[in-house]
Motif scaffolding. Structure first.
Motif, PDB file in Angstrom:
ATOM      1  N   GLN A   4       1.334  -1.029  -0.294  1.00  0.00           N
ATOM      2  CA  GLN A   4      -0.230  -0.056   0.499  1.00  0.00           C
ATOM      3  C   GLN A   4       0.857   1.666   0.013  1.00  0.00           C
ATOM      4  N   ALA A  51      -5.611   0.142   5.963  1.00  0.00           N
ATOM      5  CA  ALA A  51      -5.024   1.025   5.395  1.00  0.00           C
ATOM      6  C   ALA A  51      -5.323   1.884   6.665  1.00  0.00           C
ATOM      7  N   ARG A  67      -4.300   6.814   1.607  1.00  0.00           N
ATOM      8  CA  ARG A  67      -3.898   6.119   1.025  1.00  0.00           C
ATOM      9  C   ARG A  67      -4.382   6.169  -0.591  1.00  0.00           C
TER      10      ARG A  67
END
Length: 69
Positions: A4, A51, A67
């Motif tokens: 991520q 996240a 994100r």
């Protein structure tokens, strides 16, 4: 393992030192890095962590994250 990427307010070496203990201690994070040279101060996380947890963890220590991928 997933990757991520987050746009952050981690913008210097002192900021990286501030987040290091918390990111290193977080279960589910296998590795991470911050590109403080990037205009978006990109934080890349490898591992199995949500996240939302990353954003909350950084908020607890005074940083923002959004994100991007």
């Amino acid at each position: 393992m997933s990757t991520q990427t987050f746009k952050t307010t981690i913008n210097c070496g002192n900021c990286v030192r501030a987040v290091t203990p918390d990111l290193n201690a977080e279960p589910g994070i296998d590795s991470w890095q911050v590109d403080t040279q990037s205009p978006d101060k990109l934080l890349t996380i490898n591992g199995e962590v949500s996240a939302e947890r990353i954003k909350a963890l950084l908020a607890e220590i005074g940083f923002e994250a959004e994100r991007v991928s």
